[in-house]
Design a protein around this motif. Structure first.
Motif, mmCIF file in Angstrom:
data_model
loop_
_atom_site.group_PDB
_atom_site.id
_atom_site.type_symbol
_atom_site.label_atom_id
_atom_site.label_comp_id
_atom_site.label_asym_id
_atom_site.label_seq_id
_atom_site.Cartn_x
_atom_site.Cartn_y
_atom_site.Cartn_z
ATOM 1 N N SER A 66 60.376 57.522 53.957
ATOM 2 C CA SER A 66 60.806 56.335 54.324
ATOM 3 C C SER A 66 61.795 55.589 53.095
ATOM 4 O O SER A 66 61.799 56.085 52.082
ATOM 5 C CB SER A 66 59.527 55.186 54.010
ATOM 6 N N VAL A 67 62.691 54.737 53.637
ATOM 7 C CA VAL A 67 63.850 54.031 53.001
ATOM 8 C C VAL A 67 63.694 52.554 53.237
ATOM 9 O O VAL A 67 63.751 52.377 54.503
ATOM 10 C CB VAL A 67 65.172 54.593 53.192
ATOM 11 N N ASP A 68 63.256 51.832 52.085
ATOM 12 C CA ASP A 68 62.843 50.252 52.184
ATOM 13 C C ASP A 68 63.982 49.375 51.867
ATOM 14 O O ASP A 68 64.177 49.214 50.596
ATOM 15 C CB ASP A 68 61.658 49.971 51.727
ATOM 16 N N TYR A 69 64.585 49.036 52.857
ATOM 17 C CA TYR A 69 65.806 48.079 52.584
ATOM 18 C C TYR A 69 65.589 46.617 52.320
ATOM 19 O O TYR A 69 66.247 45.567 52.275
ATOM 20 C CB TYR A 69 66.791 47.965 53.598
ATOM 21 N N GLN A 70 64.080 46.331 52.497
ATOM 22 C CA GLN A 70 63.612 44.753 52.326
ATOM 23 C C GLN A 70 64.280 44.031 50.973
ATOM 24 O O GLN A 70 64.165 44.840 49.905
ATOM 25 C CB GLN A 70 62.148 44.865 52.291
ATOM 26 N N GLY A 71 64.677 42.710 51.469
ATOM 27 C CA GLY A 71 65.132 41.997 50.200
ATOM 28 C C GLY A 71 66.595 42.063 49.836
ATOM 29 O O GLY A 71 66.973 41.851 48.574
ATOM 30 N N THR A 72 67.220 42.935 50.703
ATOM 31 C CA THR A 72 68.702 43.154 50.470
ATOM 32 C C THR A 72 69.618 42.811 51.408
ATOM 33 O O THR A 72 70.652 42.285 51.148
ATOM 34 C CB THR A 72 68.821 44.722 50.675
ATOM 35 N N GLY A 73 69.062 42.403 52.591
ATOM 36 C CA GLY A 73 70.133 42.194 53.751
ATOM 37 C C GLY A 73 70.631 43.189 54.642
ATOM 38 O O GLY A 73 71.125 42.935 55.605
ATOM 39 N N ALA A 74 70.227 44.575 54.091
ATOM 40 C CA ALA A 74 70.709 45.536 55.081
ATOM 41 C C ALA A 74 69.993 45.797 56.235
ATOM 42 O O ALA A 74 68.829 45.042 56.232
ATOM 43 C CB ALA A 74 70.684 46.947 54.349
ATOM 44 N N ASP A 75 70.622 46.288 57.270
ATOM 45 C CA ASP A 75 69.844 46.095 58.520
ATOM 46 C C ASP A 75 70.025 47.754 59.311
ATOM 47 O O ASP A 75 71.144 48.256 59.445
ATOM 48 C CB ASP A 75 70.669 45.207 59.521
ATOM 49 N N THR A 110 60.553 62.057 64.768
ATOM 50 C CA THR A 110 60.711 60.403 65.129
ATOM 51 C C THR A 110 61.406 59.668 64.082
ATOM 52 O O THR A 110 61.761 60.119 62.849
ATOM 53 C CB THR A 110 59.373 59.535 65.113
ATOM 54 N N VAL A 111 62.261 58.777 64.352
ATOM 55 C CA VAL A 111 63.120 57.757 63.254
ATOM 56 C C VAL A 111 62.458 56.533 63.686
ATOM 57 O O VAL A 111 62.887 55.784 64.791
ATOM 58 C CB VAL A 111 64.494 57.746 63.295
ATOM 59 N N ASP A 112 61.606 55.897 62.852
ATOM 60 C CA ASP A 112 60.855 54.561 63.362
ATOM 61 C C ASP A 112 61.427 53.410 62.433
ATOM 62 O O ASP A 112 61.719 53.509 60.947
ATOM 63 C CB ASP A 112 59.203 54.539 62.895
ATOM 64 N N ILE A 113 61.771 52.275 62.902
ATOM 65 C CA ILE A 113 62.329 51.020 62.396
ATOM 66 C C ILE A 113 61.446 49.861 62.500
ATOM 67 O O ILE A 113 60.707 49.750 63.274
ATOM 68 C CB ILE A 113 63.766 50.677 63.055
ATOM 69 N N SER A 114 60.892 49.240 61.131
ATOM 70 C CA SER A 114 59.988 48.322 61.040
ATOM 71 C C SER A 114 60.304 47.272 60.136
ATOM 72 O O SER A 114 61.742 47.261 59.659
ATOM 73 C CB SER A 114 58.747 48.962 60.662
ATOM 74 N N ASN A 115 59.601 46.241 59.774
ATOM 75 C CA ASN A 115 59.791 45.020 58.990
ATOM 76 C C ASN A 115 61.298 44.296 59.101
ATOM 77 O O ASN A 115 61.999 44.183 58.466
ATOM 78 C CB ASN A 115 60.009 45.577 57.552
ATOM 79 N N GLY A 116 61.350 44.314 60.670
ATOM 80 C CA GLY A 116 62.622 43.662 61.057
ATOM 81 C C GLY A 116 63.650 44.171 60.955
ATOM 82 O O GLY A 116 64.732 43.457 60.776
ATOM 83 N N GLY A 117 63.850 45.707 61.056
ATOM 84 C CA GLY A 117 65.171 46.238 60.866
ATOM 85 C C GLY A 117 65.319 46.327 59.350
ATOM 86 O O GLY A 117 66.557 46.847 59.194
ATOM 87 N N ARG A 118 64.438 46.636 58.498
ATOM 88 C CA ARG A 118 64.687 46.759 57.138
ATOM 89 C C ARG A 118 64.239 47.682 56.524
ATOM 90 O O ARG A 118 64.446 48.367 55.416
ATOM 91 C CB ARG A 118 64.038 45.536 56.366
ATOM 92 N N GLY A 186 72.710 31.875 55.953
ATOM 93 C CA GLY A 186 71.711 32.113 57.050
ATOM 94 C C GLY A 186 71.312 33.368 57.391
ATOM 95 O O GLY A 186 70.079 33.718 57.675
ATOM 96 N N SER A 187 72.263 34.365 57.490
ATOM 97 C CA SER A 187 71.908 35.759 58.208
ATOM 98 C C SER A 187 71.222 36.645 57.181
ATOM 99 O O SER A 187 70.759 37.686 57.699
ATOM 100 C CB SER A 187 73.310 36.666 58.787
ATOM 101 N N ASP A 188 71.177 36.229 55.935
ATOM 102 C CA ASP A 188 70.538 37.298 54.661
ATOM 103 C C ASP A 188 69.553 36.432 54.136
ATOM 104 O O ASP A 188 69.157 36.201 52.762
ATOM 105 C CB ASP A 188 71.721 37.725 54.113
ATOM 106 N N SER A 189 68.535 35.841 54.857
ATOM 107 C CA SER A 189 67.512 35.096 54.285
ATOM 108 C C SER A 189 66.650 35.887 53.335
ATOM 109 O O SER A 189 65.784 35.357 52.566
ATOM 110 C CB SER A 189 66.267 34.324 55.430
ATOM 111 N N ASP A 190 66.477 37.230 53.539
ATOM 112 C CA ASP A 190 65.641 38.149 52.580
ATOM 113 C C ASP A 190 66.538 38.668 51.654
ATOM 114 O O ASP A 190 66.106 39.474 50.715
ATOM 115 C CB ASP A 190 64.937 39.069 53.533
ATOM 116 N N ALA A 191 67.762 38.436 51.599
ATOM 117 C CA ALA A 191 68.733 39.123 50.623
ATOM 118 C C ALA A 191 68.484 38.265 49.164
ATOM 119 O O ALA A 191 68.048 37.188 49.071
ATOM 120 C CB ALA A 191 70.294 39.108 50.915
#
Length: 223
Positions: A66-75, A110-118, A186-191
């Motif tokens: 797993s690679v977790d991009y949460q908090g960065t704004g990457a999608d 499989t390649v699963d995407i979760s957490n809103g694309g993060r 706006g587009s990066d509320s989690d960045a």
């Protein structure tokens, strides 16, 4: 008797510090890296993720990464199995970049995407065995880079069993596509604000060091 008790306490305390340090070494993976090409902000990019297997995951089958991009704004919403360019194992972590000794593309299920694309999680069939010191490598297309900045990206080998955690650093440059445009709002509320390095909680090594300092103070006081 007091001297004897003090010595026993000292030996016990030092043994606990050594045991804690040893546990920290065997539990985690190491040497994670994440590179974007191109590394311009806001563009669709190919990412190369690598992580070195620790003792806790050694001798087990490769079941996931797993690679977790949460908090960065990457999608990574647009990444799927067909977008995986390379996936494999660099035995002994002695090759550079995305070079692998064993290709495991046929075992990628499989390649699963979760957490809103993060968060991206690759699932494998378990046909390949990992050894301590091996490097797992995966290269995938279709990632939308965040704005310019440096980001900490948690990675995990065999995340279903928390087999090996490590943190990679993703650096995104200040290319013209960022440009200070309205896309920054706006587009990066989690960045992270300003694209600075993501804050992380202290690692196990920090806790061990703190424990050792307390122990040293205790011993000094006993003397």
């Amino acid at each position: 008797m007091n001297v004897s008790l003090s010595r026993r306490s000292s030996v016990l305390l030092l043994a606990l510090v050594a045991l804690a340090a040893s546990a920290g070494v065997t539990a985690a993976a190491s040497g994670a890296s994440l590179n974007a090409a191109p590394d311009d902000p806001r563009v669709t990019s190919t990412h190369t993720a690598t992580i070195t297997v620790g003792q806790a995951t050694g001798s087990s089958s490769l079941n996931g990464l797993s690679v977790d991009y949460q908090g960065t704004g990457a999608d990574v919403s647009d990444v799927d199995k067909a977008d995986v360019v390379t996936v494999g194992i660099d035995r002994g972590d002695n090759e550079s970049g995305s070079t692998v000794d064993v290709t495991v593309r046929n075992d990628l299920e499989t390649v699963d995407i979760s957490n809103g694309g993060r968060t991206l999680t690759a699932g494998f069939g378990g046909s390949y065995t990992l050894q301590e010191g091996d490097e797992v490598v995966i290269v995938y297309e279709g990632v939308k880079n965040p704005k310019a900045g440096t980001y900490d990206i948690p990675m995990n080998v065999n995340p279903q069993s928390s087999g090996g955690n490590a943190t990679a650093v993703l650096s995104i440059g200040s290319g013209s596509s960022d440009g200070g445009s309205s896309a920054d709002s706006g587009s990066d509320s989690d960045a992270d604000s300003g694209g600075s390095t993501t804050a992380q909680s202290p690692g196990f090594g920090v806790l061990v060091a703190a424990f050792a300092l307390v122990g040293a103070a205790f011993l000094a006081r006993r003397r």
